[in-house]
Design an enzyme around this catalytic site. Structure first.
Site, PDB file in Angstrom:
ATOM      1  N   GLY A  14       0.975  -1.297  -0.028  1.00 48.22           N
ATOM      2  CA  GLY A  14      -0.137  -0.068  -0.293  1.00 48.22           C
ATOM      3  C   GLY A  14       0.999   1.507   0.075  1.00 48.22           C
ATOM      4  O   GLY A  14       1.777   1.437   0.410  1.00 48.22           O
ATOM      5  N   ASP A  40      -5.269 -14.106   6.074  1.00 52.80           N
ATOM      6  CA  ASP A  40      -6.112 -13.621   5.351  1.00 52.80           C
ATOM      7  C   ASP A  40      -6.921 -12.661   6.491  1.00 52.80           C
ATOM      8  O   ASP A  40      -7.175 -13.486   7.484  1.00 52.80           O
ATOM      9  CB  ASP A  40      -6.697 -14.644   5.900  1.00 52.80           C
ATOM     10  CG  ASP A  40      -8.629 -14.615   5.368  1.00 52.80           C
ATOM     11  OD1 ASP A  40      -8.521 -13.507   4.924  1.00 52.80           O
ATOM     12  OD2 ASP A  40      -8.909 -15.010   4.750  1.00 52.80           O
ATOM     13  N   ALA A  64      -7.122  -0.320   3.020  1.00 49.69           N
ATOM     14  CA  ALA A  64      -8.832  -0.087   2.380  1.00 49.69           C
ATOM     15  C   ALA A  64      -9.214  -0.706   0.359  1.00 49.69           C
ATOM     16  O   ALA A  64      -8.490  -0.721  -0.136  1.00 49.69           O
ATOM     17  CB  ALA A  64      -8.364   1.613   2.129  1.00 49.69           C
ATOM     18  N   THR A  66      -9.947   1.688  -2.344  1.00 42.08           N
ATOM     19  CA  THR A  66      -9.661   3.147  -2.072  1.00 42.08           C
ATOM     20  C   THR A  66      -9.243   3.278  -3.324  1.00 42.08           C
ATOM     21  O   THR A  66     -10.017   5.133  -4.274  1.00 42.08           O
ATOM     22  CB  THR A  66      -7.904   3.650  -2.076  1.00 42.08           C
ATOM     23  OG1 THR A  66      -7.403   2.324  -3.090  1.00 42.08           O
ATOM     24  CG2 THR A  66      -7.428   3.151  -0.544  1.00 42.08           C
ATOM     25  N   TYR A 129     -17.742   5.270  -1.788  1.00 42.77           N
ATOM     26  CA  TYR A 129     -16.070   5.136  -1.109  1.00 42.77           C
ATOM     27  C   TYR A 129     -16.044   5.477   0.624  1.00 42.77           C
ATOM     28  O   TYR A 129     -16.053   5.297   1.669  1.00 42.77           O
ATOM     29  CB  TYR A 129     -15.280   5.501  -1.923  1.00 42.77           C
ATOM     30  CG  TYR A 129     -13.726   6.200  -1.116  1.00 42.77           C
ATOM     31  CD1 TYR A 129     -13.140   4.677  -0.762  1.00 42.77           C
ATOM     32  CD2 TYR A 129     -13.755   7.594  -0.668  1.00 42.77           C
ATOM     33  CE1 TYR A 129     -11.844   5.453   0.270  1.00 42.77           C
ATOM     34  CE2 TYR A 129     -12.180   7.431  -0.065  1.00 42.77           C
ATOM     35  CZ  TYR A 129     -11.280   6.582   0.315  1.00 42.77           C
ATOM     36  OH  TYR A 129     -10.205   6.580   0.964  1.00 42.77           O
ATOM     37  N   LYS A 133     -16.495   4.399   3.957  1.00 42.87           N
ATOM     38  CA  LYS A 133     -15.110   4.603   4.992  1.00 42.87           C
ATOM     39  C   LYS A 133     -16.161   4.928   6.400  1.00 42.87           C
ATOM     40  O   LYS A 133     -15.471   4.781   7.431  1.00 42.87           O
ATOM     41  CB  LYS A 133     -13.865   5.306   4.524  1.00 42.87           C
ATOM     42  CG  LYS A 133     -13.465   5.142   3.098  1.00 42.87           C
ATOM     43  CD  LYS A 133     -12.725   3.612   3.850  1.00 42.87           C
ATOM     44  CE  LYS A 133     -11.452   4.342   4.926  1.00 42.87           C
ATOM     45  NZ  LYS A 133     -10.479   3.644   5.334  1.00 42.87           N
TER      46      LYS A 133
HETATM   47  N1  LIG Z   1      -4.719   7.524  -1.159  1.00 39.99           N
HETATM   48  C1  LIG Z   1      -5.438   8.345  -0.555  1.00 39.99           C
HETATM   49  O1  LIG Z   1      -5.546   9.428  -1.246  1.00 39.99           O
HETATM   50  C2  LIG Z   1      -5.745   8.368   0.616  1.00 39.99           C
HETATM   51  C3  LIG Z   1      -6.675   9.796   1.329  1.00 39.99           C
HETATM   52  C4  LIG Z   1      -7.580   9.298   2.576  1.00 39.99           C
HETATM   53  C5  LIG Z   1      -6.811   8.507   3.265  1.00 39.99           C
HETATM   54  N2  LIG Z   1      -6.877   7.096   2.475  1.00 39.99           N
HETATM   55  C6  LIG Z   1      -6.924   6.149   3.029  1.00 39.99           C
HETATM   56  O2  LIG Z   1      -5.351   5.992   3.610  1.00 39.99           O
HETATM   57  C7  LIG Z   1      -5.297   4.603   3.724  1.00 39.99           C
HETATM   58  C8  LIG Z   1      -4.403   4.124   2.684  1.00 39.99           C
HETATM   59  O3  LIG Z   1      -4.591   4.458   1.528  1.00 39.99           O
HETATM   60  P1  LIG Z   1      -3.650   4.070   0.682  1.00 39.99           P
HETATM   61  O4  LIG Z   1      -4.146   5.087  -0.447  1.00 39.99           O
HETATM   62  O5  LIG Z   1      -2.075   4.044   1.051  1.00 39.99           O
HETATM   63  O6  LIG Z   1      -4.072   2.523  -0.242  1.00 39.99           O
HETATM   64  P2  LIG Z   1      -4.060   1.552  -1.466  1.00 39.99           P
HETATM   65  O7  LIG Z   1      -1.979   1.760  -1.607  1.00 39.99           O
HETATM   66  O8  LIG Z   1      -4.693   1.579  -2.449  1.00 39.99           O
HETATM   67  O9  LIG Z   1      -3.188   0.674  -0.217  1.00 39.99           O
HETATM   68  C9  LIG Z   1      -4.573   0.231   0.031  1.00 39.99           C
HETATM   69  C10 LIG Z   1      -3.802  -1.618   0.812  1.00 39.99           C
HETATM   70  O10 LIG Z   1      -4.916  -2.792   0.807  1.00 39.99           O
HETATM   71  C11 LIG Z   1      -4.836  -3.865   0.391  1.00 39.99           C
HETATM   72  N3  LIG Z   1      -5.238  -4.521   0.453  1.00 39.99           N
HETATM   73  C12 LIG Z   1      -6.567  -4.174  -0.988  1.00 39.99           C
HETATM   74  N4  LIG Z   1      -7.748  -5.558  -0.740  1.00 39.99           N
HETATM   75  C13 LIG Z   1      -7.164  -6.234  -0.007  1.00 39.99           C
HETATM   76  C14 LIG Z   1      -7.895  -7.266   0.312  1.00 39.99           C
HETATM   77  N5  LIG Z   1      -9.438  -7.529  -0.340  1.00 39.99           N
HETATM   78  N6  LIG Z   1      -7.149  -7.754   1.596  1.00 39.99           N
HETATM   79  C15 LIG Z   1      -5.683  -7.626   1.876  1.00 39.99           C
HETATM   80  N7  LIG Z   1      -5.238  -6.315   1.719  1.00 39.99           N
HETATM   81  C16 LIG Z   1      -6.026  -6.058   0.047  1.00 39.99           C
HETATM   82  C17 LIG Z   1      -4.085  -3.840  -0.510  1.00 39.99           C
HETATM   83  O11 LIG Z   1      -3.301  -4.770  -1.022  1.00 39.99           O
HETATM   84  P3  LIG Z   1      -2.951  -5.328  -2.877  1.00 39.99           P
HETATM   85  O12 LIG Z   1      -1.899  -4.181  -3.140  1.00 39.99           O
HETATM   86  O13 LIG Z   1      -2.047  -6.957  -2.710  1.00 39.99           O
HETATM   87  O14 LIG Z   1      -4.468  -5.248  -3.805  1.00 39.99           O
HETATM   88  C18 LIG Z   1      -2.518  -2.404  -0.323  1.00 39.99           C
HETATM   89  O15 LIG Z   1      -1.728  -2.994  -0.184  1.00 39.99           O
HETATM   90  C19 LIG Z   1      -6.755   4.271   3.542  1.00 39.99           C
HETATM   91  O16 LIG Z   1      -7.582   3.723   4.230  1.00 39.99           O
HETATM   92  C20 LIG Z   1      -6.966   4.729   2.854  1.00 39.99           C
HETATM   93  O17 LIG Z   1      -9.119   5.390   3.024  1.00 39.99           O
HETATM   94  C21 LIG Z   1      -5.898   7.344   1.587  1.00 39.99           C
END
Ligand SMILES: NC(=O)c1ccc[n+]([C@@H]2O[C@H](COP(=O)([O-])OP(=O)(O)OC[C@H]3O[C@@H](n4cnc5c(N)ncnc54)[C@H](OP(=O)(O)O)[C@@H]3O)[C@@H](O)[C@H]2O)c1
Length: 286
Positions: A14, A40, A64, A66, A129, A133
């Site tokens: 992530g 898991d 998440a 995302t 989304y 959340k």
């Molecule tokens: N990105 C943003 O701009 C943003 C903004 C506000 C809040 N947030 C919050 O910050 C947090 C982190 O976001 P991020 O952007 O770092 O997310 P991300 O890069 O999309 O990473 C999501 C992670 O979840 C894993 N995942 C997805 N589906 C899965 C499943 N079924 N089982 C196990 N693992 C799974 C993914 O693994 P795989 O690679 O194997 O799919 C990845 O490691 C989240 O709670 C998000 O809501 C993010």
């Protein structure tokens, strides 16, 4: 004394998860970041075994769904990851007396305000989304405990994985014209800063809901322009309105987050997003 051990869900792949691993290890903590095949997360027994066998002190949930637009057509999976999973992790952590840092989003708000959203403001998400959340936050808050932290953040950029900033730079480098939304304003935030600030909250042994973002605000267009400037690229960034760039999911037009509760508890004022952006772009794209 053994150094504390943290289980970082999403730490293998992530955007935020990998930053959490780097920062925690840098602070001398042991970070465990199993991939999907090794653990898991939906299996409470497996998670509990992992916690016990590895003497886990803290779980950070950066897993998440995302895909903000995809979620509109994949509602069940979005709710499974964004509501059900925090529920499972929350229950296991509570029963095993382990802390949980769970991440949420500025997209829980509807954007009708024009001053920064505090943790006391009422969420009214506009898209699947955001609703999923918020449902995750609410499920956790139904049975809160001393070790529960829910951190809302926003507009993340940082190393290790493609993100909005890296995409803009890549597109400009390949000579593609950029048209970027100018009528949505938020709080751009560096994942490494968010990870550091998360750890500060953990050290304070506090609990509850916090907004944690870098200081300042920007539109997507301003963020893209600043990123290209830092990368020494002179491509033009054309501002477009949300109406001219239709997306499946509705997003708030204003979702700047107020971090005063975070600052009050930690004594830290988050650094401006422009500083963090410069550091990131200089390190990764030079
Ligand atoms: N990105 C943003 O701009 C943003 C903004 C506000 C809040 N947030 C919050 O910050 C947090 C982190 O976001 P991020 O952007 O770092 O997310 P991300 O890069 O999309 O990473 C999501 C992670 O979840 C894993 N995942 C997805 N589906 C899965 C499943 N079924 N089982 C196990 N693992 C799974 C993914 O693994 P795989 O690679 O194997 O799919 C990845 O490691 C989240 O709670 C998000 O809501 C993010």
């Amino acid at each position: 004394m053994n150094s504390p051990t943290v289980l970082i869900a999403g730490g293998r792949t992530g955007l935020l998860g990998q930053a959490l691993v780097q920062v925690m290890q840098g602070e001398g903590l042991k970070a465990l970041a199993p991939g999907r095949k090794e653990l898991d997360l939906f299996d409470a027994r497996q998670v509990e075994d992992t916690i016990r066998k590895n003497n886990i002190d803290l779980v950070a949930n950066a897993v998440a769904y995302t895909g903000v637009d995809q979620a509109e057509e994949d509602q069940d999976e979005a709710y499974r990851l964004n509501r059900d999973l925090p529920g499972i992790l929350g229950q296991v952590c509570r029963e095993n007396n382990v802390g949980l840092v769970h991440y949420s989003t500025d997209y829980v708000f509807d954007g009708k305000k024009n001053t920064p959203y505090s943790t006391d403001d009422t969420p009214r998400p506009l898209c699947v989304y955001g609703r999923s959340k918020l449902a995750g936050e609410e499920l956790l808050m139904q049975s809160p405990w001393d070790g529960l932290l829910i951190l809302r953040s926003a507009w993340l950029f940082g190393p290790f994985k493609t993100n909005f900033v890296s995409k803009m730079i890549q597109m400009a480098e390949s000579g593609r014209p950029l048209s970027v939304i100018h009528d949505q304003t938020g709080s751009p935030t560096c994942t490494l800063d968010l990870a550091r600030y998360s750890l500060e909250l953990v050290k304070k042994q506090t609990s509850g809901l916090f907004h944690v973002v870098n200081k300042g605000q920007a539109s997507w267009c301003e963020l893209a322009s600043e990123a290209l400037m830092c990368a020494g690229l002179s491509s033009r960034v054309n501002p477009v309105s949300s109406g001219e760039y239709p997306q499946k999911a509705r997003r708030p037009s204003y979702s700047v987050l107020d971090t005063s509760k975070f600052s009050m508890v930690t004594g830290i004022t988050p650094r401006p997003w422009v500083h963090a952006l410069r550091e990131y772009v200089f390190q990764v794209h030079e």
